[in-house]
Each structure stands twice: as structure tokens, then as C-alpha cells.
Write a protein that holds these residues in place. Sequence first.
Motif, PDB file in Angstrom:
ATOM      1  N   SER A   1       0.804  -1.218   0.000  1.00 31.52           N
ATOM      2  CA  SER A   1       0.000   0.000   0.000  1.00 31.52           C
ATOM      3  C   SER A   1       0.837   1.267   0.000  1.00 31.52           C
ATOM      4  N   ASP A   2       2.063   1.194   0.510  1.00 35.47           N
ATOM      5  CA  ASP A   2       2.930   2.374   0.531  1.00 35.47           C
ATOM      6  C   ASP A   2       4.376   1.931   0.629  1.00 35.47           C
ATOM      7  N   ILE A   3       5.279   2.902   0.561  1.00 36.06           N
ATOM      8  CA  ILE A   3       6.704   2.575   0.536  1.00 36.06           C
ATOM      9  C   ILE A   3       7.156   1.992   1.871  1.00 36.06           C
ATOM     10  N   GLY A   4       6.484   2.370   2.963  1.00 35.20           N
ATOM     11  CA  GLY A   4       6.821   1.793   4.259  1.00 35.20           C
ATOM     12  C   GLY A   4       6.610   0.292   4.282  1.00 35.20           C
ATOM     13  N   ASP A   5       5.529  -0.173   3.672  1.00 34.70           N
ATOM     14  CA  ASP A   5       5.267  -1.605   3.605  1.00 34.70           C
ATOM     15  C   ASP A   5       6.300  -2.314   2.734  1.00 34.70           C
ATOM     16  N   VAL A   6       6.719  -1.650   1.672  1.00 37.59           N
ATOM     17  CA  VAL A   6       7.750  -2.230   0.789  1.00 37.59           C
ATOM     18  C   VAL A   6       9.044  -2.429   1.563  1.00 37.59           C
ATOM     19  N   ILE A   7       9.459  -1.405   2.292  1.00 34.58           N
ATOM     20  CA  ILE A   7      10.709  -1.479   3.050  1.00 34.58           C
ATOM     21  C   ILE A   7      10.613  -2.526   4.150  1.00 34.58           C
ATOM     22  N   ALA A   8       9.473  -2.568   4.855  1.00 32.59           N
ATOM     23  CA  ALA A   8       9.287  -3.537   5.938  1.00 32.59           C
ATOM     24  C   ALA A   8       9.362  -4.973   5.427  1.00 32.59           C
ATOM     25  N   ALA A   9       8.971  -5.173   4.160  1.00 26.10           N
ATOM     26  CA  ALA A   9       9.001  -6.512   3.568  1.00 26.10           C
ATOM     27  C   ALA A   9      10.365  -6.855   2.975  1.00 26.10           C
ATOM     28  N   GLY A  10      11.309  -5.928   3.043  1.00 28.88           N
ATOM     29  CA  GLY A  10      12.637  -6.180   2.489  1.00 28.88           C
ATOM     30  C   GLY A  10      12.668  -6.120   0.973  1.00 28.88           C
ATOM     31  N   GLN A  11      11.702  -5.399   0.380  1.00 24.98           N
ATOM     32  CA  GLN A  11      11.625  -5.269  -1.065  1.00 24.98           C
ATOM     33  C   GLN A  11      12.063  -3.868  -1.498  1.00 24.98           C
ATOM     34  N   ILE A  12      12.107  -3.651  -2.823  1.00 27.22           N
ATOM     35  CA  ILE A  12      12.598  -2.379  -3.358  1.00 27.22           C
ATOM     36  C   ILE A  12      11.648  -1.868  -4.431  1.00 27.22           C
ATOM     37  N   ASN A  13      11.362  -0.582  -4.356  1.00 28.20           N
ATOM     38  CA  ASN A  13      10.618   0.126  -5.389  1.00 28.20           C
ATOM     39  C   ASN A  13      11.485   1.284  -5.877  1.00 28.20           C
TER      40      ASN A  13
END
Length: 281
Positions: free
Chosen positions: A36-48
Motif C-alpha cells: 500500500s505504501d513505501i513503508g510496507d515495501v521497506i518492511a518486507a525487504g523489497q525495493i521500489n
Amino acid sequence: MASLTFCAWVNPAFWSHAPVDHTWVTSYDSRATPYSDIGDVIAAGQINWYCWGDFHVDGNPPDPIAVQSGSGTLAQCLVEGNAESNGNPAAQGTIFTYGVDGVCHQLANQVLYATGSASQAPATVKNARGYGASSFLYGTYGLQHAAWLAKIQGCAAQATPLSGLPMKLGETRLGEPPMPELRDDFADRARTVLGDDPERLSALLALRGNVQSYLSTAIPGFTPPTAEMLNARNQHLLDQAALLLEPAQFQALFGIEPGERIDLVDPTMAGEPRSGDAPTS
């Protein structure tokens, strides 16, 4: 950083008068996991990788235009992910000035350069709408050619294994990696479309060389050029290409009709307000 699967996405860039896609890259498949947002991406160890745009939950259409594995270490060195491009030099690759050095297509390609290997060429966003125009003007990787080559050479030393990068065969200095092989999507497409018309092909590629030399020259003045100015300049140069080609040839190369207006530079990414209520890039 381990090998990643890179996905390139598009979303209609609604500020344009002709169909143009904004492009960006992720290390995850947003169809399976729509963060849903960049915070969730970072928390999951992923990259956007924002690529001179805003954060998008998913693509529109929903399927990626390119999927290819590559080096996460190299990609993060070339273009820092999980950070907006505007105001973050590390997230700009060598598209330092948006609309001058390139647009989102070229920055996405810089990220995707990390997908190249000895057995496969790097993926690009060549299937994005508007890419024929942007690659004619800005090339595959932007107009900062020397800076881009230097960036590749510096980052290649950090990527492992080095032998996995796409390299040209040839003589190199001791201790230095070979010069990388760079794609030219526009020239490749032009040779396909104009393969039976060598005179027009030669003239078009010569014009394109002159166009990029012109665009690489700094615009004088005390303030940066506006998006309106850049789009008008780009339109004029595309119109010159239309004078060389048959209408069907132009449409096949650029995805628009001769004389049709196309705006590649988003005013908001250039730090300007955008009129109307159109979505951001």
C-alpha cells in the motif's frame, strides 16, 4: 545483495496530449503483493525504484512490461531504490535533471541495466507508450553518456560476480573491468522499420545524432527550462523526424501520427504545478 527478479511497470501519464506511460521498477510482483505504501515495501525487504515518479501500488495495465533477474547490488548502486528521485541524487542515476538528461523511461532502464548478463541483454522499458519518442531524444540510458559509463564502471566493481555483467570483448587495462555493452533500442527499432529504406535510415540516425548532440548542450540562463519549454523543444525535434519519413514509418517508430503532440516531461517532476486534476505520474 542476492539476485533479484526485476519487474518493470507502466501507468498512463495523464498529463500528456498523446499516449505516454510512466515507468518504474520493483523487486516484487505487485499483482501478488500490492504493497500500500513505501513503508510496507521497506518492511518486507523489497525495493521500489520511483524513476522520477510517485509511488504506485500496482501497474495499469496490471501486467509488467518486463520481468528479468539481475544483480540487486548493482541496481542499488546505479539507482538507489525506496527513495523519491526528486531531491535524492542517489535515486536519480545519471538522470540528474529531469526532462533535460532524460525522463522516467531512461531512469527505469538504468535500474534494469542490472539485469544484463553474459548470456542476455539487459531488459528495457521499450514496450512503454511514448518510448519511441523518448529514446529518439534521450537514448536508452539518458544523455549523460560519460557520467553513465563512469557510474557503470564504478558500480561494476561492487557487483558480484563481475563476470555476470554484459561486457564487450576486447582489450582492457589490467585491473579494470571491460567497457559495458550499451543497448540502443531506437536504432534497433529503426533498422527493423527502415531495413528496406537504407537512405531514410541513414538520414534518420544522422538526425538523431545531431538531436542528441544539441540536447546535450546546456541551455543558457539563470533558471532551469520549464516543462512547457522542454516539451515544445522536443515536439519540434520530433516534427523534424516526421519530415524524413513516410507517415506509416513514423507511426511505426514513434507510436503517434506525424504532427501529433506528445508531452514527455511532467510539470510536477520538473517542480511546477500541473493544471487540472489529472493523476500524478
